[in-house]
Design an enzyme around this catalytic site. Sequence first.
Site, PDB file in Angstrom:
ATOM      1  N   ARG A   1      -1.630 -13.086  20.389  1.00 22.52           N
ATOM      2  CA  ARG A   1      -2.838 -13.919  20.496  1.00 22.52           C
ATOM      3  C   ARG A   1      -2.813 -15.169  19.634  1.00 22.52           C
ATOM      4  NH1 ARG A   1      -7.355  -9.829  19.099  1.00 22.52           N
ATOM      5  NH2 ARG A   1      -8.796 -11.136  20.252  1.00 22.52           N
TER       6      ARG A   1
ATOM      7  N   SER B   1      -9.877 -11.613  23.604  1.00 25.09           N
ATOM      8  CA  SER B   1     -10.848 -12.540  23.000  1.00 25.09           C
ATOM      9  C   SER B   1     -11.968 -12.879  23.972  1.00 25.09           C
ATOM     10  CB  SER B   1     -10.163 -13.846  22.579  1.00 25.09           C
ATOM     11  OG  SER B   1      -9.412 -13.640  21.419  1.00 25.09           O
TER      12      SER B   1
ATOM     13  N   TYR C   1      -5.040  -9.211  11.763  1.00 24.42           N
ATOM     14  CA  TYR C   1      -5.820  -7.992  11.990  1.00 24.42           C
ATOM     15  C   TYR C   1      -6.042  -7.259  10.672  1.00 24.42           C
ATOM     16  CZ  TYR C   1      -5.080  -8.358  17.001  1.00 24.42           C
ATOM     17  OH  TYR C   1      -5.087  -8.782  18.297  1.00 24.42           O
TER      18      TYR C   1
ATOM     19  N   GLN D   1      -3.112 -18.687  24.457  1.00 23.42           N
ATOM     20  CA  GLN D   1      -4.572 -18.562  24.323  1.00 23.42           C
ATOM     21  C   GLN D   1      -5.355 -18.555  25.636  1.00 23.42           C
ATOM     22  OE1 GLN D   1      -5.732 -21.008  20.939  1.00 23.42           O
ATOM     23  NE2 GLN D   1      -4.475 -19.665  19.663  1.00 23.42           N
TER      24      GLN D   1
ATOM     25  N   ASP E   1      -5.804 -14.979  26.794  1.00 21.55           N
ATOM     26  CA  ASP E   1      -6.276 -13.996  25.822  1.00 21.55           C
ATOM     27  C   ASP E   1      -7.540 -13.272  26.311  1.00 21.55           C
ATOM     28  OD1 ASP E   1      -7.015 -12.521  23.661  1.00 21.55           O
ATOM     29  OD2 ASP E   1      -6.937 -14.158  22.212  1.00 21.55           O
TER      30      ASP E   1
HETATM   31  P1  NAD Z   1     -10.715  -6.583  16.225  1.00 23.11           P
HETATM   32  O1  NAD Z   1     -11.527  -6.393  17.469  1.00 23.11           O
HETATM   33  O2  NAD Z   1      -9.399  -5.929  16.095  1.00 23.11           O
HETATM   34  O3  NAD Z   1     -11.613  -6.112  14.994  1.00 23.11           O
HETATM   35  C1  NAD Z   1     -12.886  -6.652  14.770  1.00 23.11           C
HETATM   36  C2  NAD Z   1     -13.067  -6.961  13.307  1.00 23.11           C
HETATM   37  O4  NAD Z   1     -13.215  -5.743  12.575  1.00 23.11           O
HETATM   38  C3  NAD Z   1     -11.901  -7.692  12.662  1.00 23.11           C
HETATM   39  O5  NAD Z   1     -12.345  -8.947  12.181  1.00 23.11           O
HETATM   40  C4  NAD Z   1     -11.467  -6.766  11.545  1.00 23.11           C
HETATM   41  O6  NAD Z   1     -11.032  -7.463  10.386  1.00 23.11           O
HETATM   42  C5  NAD Z   1     -12.722  -5.980  11.288  1.00 23.11           C
HETATM   43  N1  NAD Z   1     -12.548  -4.726  10.563  1.00 23.11           N
HETATM   44  C6  NAD Z   1     -11.609  -3.766  10.758  1.00 23.11           C
HETATM   45  N2  NAD Z   1     -11.773  -2.756   9.887  1.00 23.11           N
HETATM   46  C7  NAD Z   1     -12.861  -3.077   9.132  1.00 23.11           C
HETATM   47  C8  NAD Z   1     -13.541  -2.416   8.069  1.00 23.11           C
HETATM   48  N3  NAD Z   1     -13.155  -1.247   7.603  1.00 23.11           N
HETATM   49  N4  NAD Z   1     -14.618  -3.047   7.542  1.00 23.11           N
HETATM   50  C9  NAD Z   1     -15.022  -4.248   7.996  1.00 23.11           C
HETATM   51  N5  NAD Z   1     -14.427  -4.917   9.005  1.00 23.11           N
HETATM   52  C10 NAD Z   1     -13.359  -4.335   9.559  1.00 23.11           C
HETATM   53  O7  NAD Z   1     -10.569  -8.107  15.877  1.00 23.11           O
HETATM   54  P2  NAD Z   1     -10.467  -9.341  16.865  1.00 23.11           P
HETATM   55  O8  NAD Z   1     -11.816  -9.841  17.148  1.00 23.11           O
HETATM   56  O9  NAD Z   1      -9.625  -8.943  17.974  1.00 23.11           O
HETATM   57  O10 NAD Z   1      -9.756 -10.406  15.951  1.00 23.11           O
HETATM   58  C11 NAD Z   1      -8.704 -10.007  15.103  1.00 23.11           C
HETATM   59  C12 NAD Z   1      -8.044 -11.205  14.473  1.00 23.11           C
HETATM   60  O11 NAD Z   1      -7.345 -11.955  15.446  1.00 23.11           O
HETATM   61  C13 NAD Z   1      -8.965 -12.176  13.780  1.00 23.11           C
HETATM   62  O12 NAD Z   1      -8.294 -12.590  12.612  1.00 23.11           O
HETATM   63  C14 NAD Z   1      -9.079 -13.312  14.737  1.00 23.11           C
HETATM   64  O13 NAD Z   1      -9.395 -14.535  14.099  1.00 23.11           O
HETATM   65  C15 NAD Z   1      -7.679 -13.314  15.259  1.00 23.11           C
HETATM   66  N6  NAD Z   1      -7.600 -13.984  16.551  1.00 23.11           N
HETATM   67  C16 NAD Z   1      -6.863 -15.112  16.613  1.00 23.11           C
HETATM   68  C17 NAD Z   1      -6.784 -15.790  17.810  1.00 23.11           C
HETATM   69  C18 NAD Z   1      -5.998 -17.040  17.881  1.00 23.11           C
HETATM   70  O14 NAD Z   1      -5.332 -17.397  16.944  1.00 23.11           O
HETATM   71  N7  NAD Z   1      -6.052 -17.698  18.986  1.00 23.11           N
HETATM   72  C19 NAD Z   1      -7.421 -15.313  18.929  1.00 23.11           C
HETATM   73  C20 NAD Z   1      -8.152 -14.135  18.830  1.00 23.11           C
HETATM   74  C21 NAD Z   1      -8.235 -13.489  17.628  1.00 23.11           C
END
Ligand code: NAD
Length: 391
Positions: free
Chosen positions: A121, A133, A228, A127, A130
Amino acid sequence: MKAAVVKETAPGERRVALVPDAIAKLRPAGIEVMIERGAGDGAWLSDAAYADAGAAIVGGAELYETADVILTVTKPPAATISKLRKGQAIIGMLAPLTDPGLAAALTAQGVTAISLDGLPRTLSRAQPMDALSSQSNVAGYKAALVGAATFGRFFPMLITAAGTARPAKVLVLGAGVAGLQAIGTAKRLGAVVSGYDVRAASKGEVESLGATFLVLTSVEAEAGEGGYARELTAEERQAQQEELAGHIARHDVVITTAQVPGRRPPLLVTEDALKAMSPGSVIVDMGASSLGGNVTGSRPGETVVTENGVTIVGADNLPATVPTAASNAYSRNISALLLHMTKDGALNIDTADEIQAGVVIAHDGKVVQESVARLLGPQTKGDADVDGTRN
Ligand code: NAD
């Protein structure tokens, strides 16, 4: 190449893998689209709209017999797998890390399995593909609306002739894609919003939306792995739960979105935390699953009310409840991936490509995705995470 869109069969699933707009965009690459009759009904997309856009409307039997590539939103049921044939490909959100057995079954059938969940991702050229997302974004939006609709008071501060209503205090636990959209939506509805995450990077993102970032003293925020969160240790989990409980009690609506890839959602709201909440408080648990969610006692697809009057909504598939927006976004994601993988009018499997290395799970009767192959190794026997005890 014939790409076929199936009618989703999971209970409550109303999304569809392609919307009519996609059909003209796929045609120049030599991709003809077939739609299973009624596949778009749940998202208010009629067979006529697909036919007008140039798709063939077909029954299930013809679809499985003639398609080269099957396009789906969620993983197919067992009955569908048996209809697939050797050399056919299926693209969807197949969740191979939580259901490696499905990957094994598709491999055994000689089907090429491609899962959008495995996309790298952070790669900028990936992107537009994705889907995790795009669907999390829809889910986060709806979670804030569900919270507002379930809560017995207003989200915004309202000054009326009948008195002044104070704004709701909303806490969003987990500030990834879904959490940030829930924060933004709750802010737009006028609530006073706080957000929390274990990843240090999320502080700036939460604050940029005008919300307050909750800092816990007991658990150190860190960079995480590849963006993550990592799974916390038992001691860290307990410290986090205890410190969060005090904050949770001071909020009216709590939206939980925390996930750790391939693991059970972490438990963030314990029984003690629930007991300390005021009657009328609401929790929307987006982590709700059959393995347990972020909240003690939450049940996927159900709403339960605790003895002290806290309503817990087990919100397990929110994107399906905003089916047209979710399908529009998903259709763009899956089309972009399909176009990326198509060469000279045929699917061109090439796992030397970084995107394909992430998404191609099985090909030519072999599991090719490394993390899925590890899960299916002789020791693990396909269980992603069923050994740990929740506490
Ligand atoms: P996810 O659905 O895997 O998890 C949701 C959130 O839960 C995450 O932010 C994670 O840090 C949090 N989490 C996990 N355990 C936790 C705990 N014990 N207490 C509190 N919070 C907790 O996450 P996501 O929405 O899929 O995104 C994951 C990462 O990927 C993020 O850093 C996001 O910025 C990144 N991302 C990047 C891109 C990109 O670069 N284009 C695109 C999508 C996501």
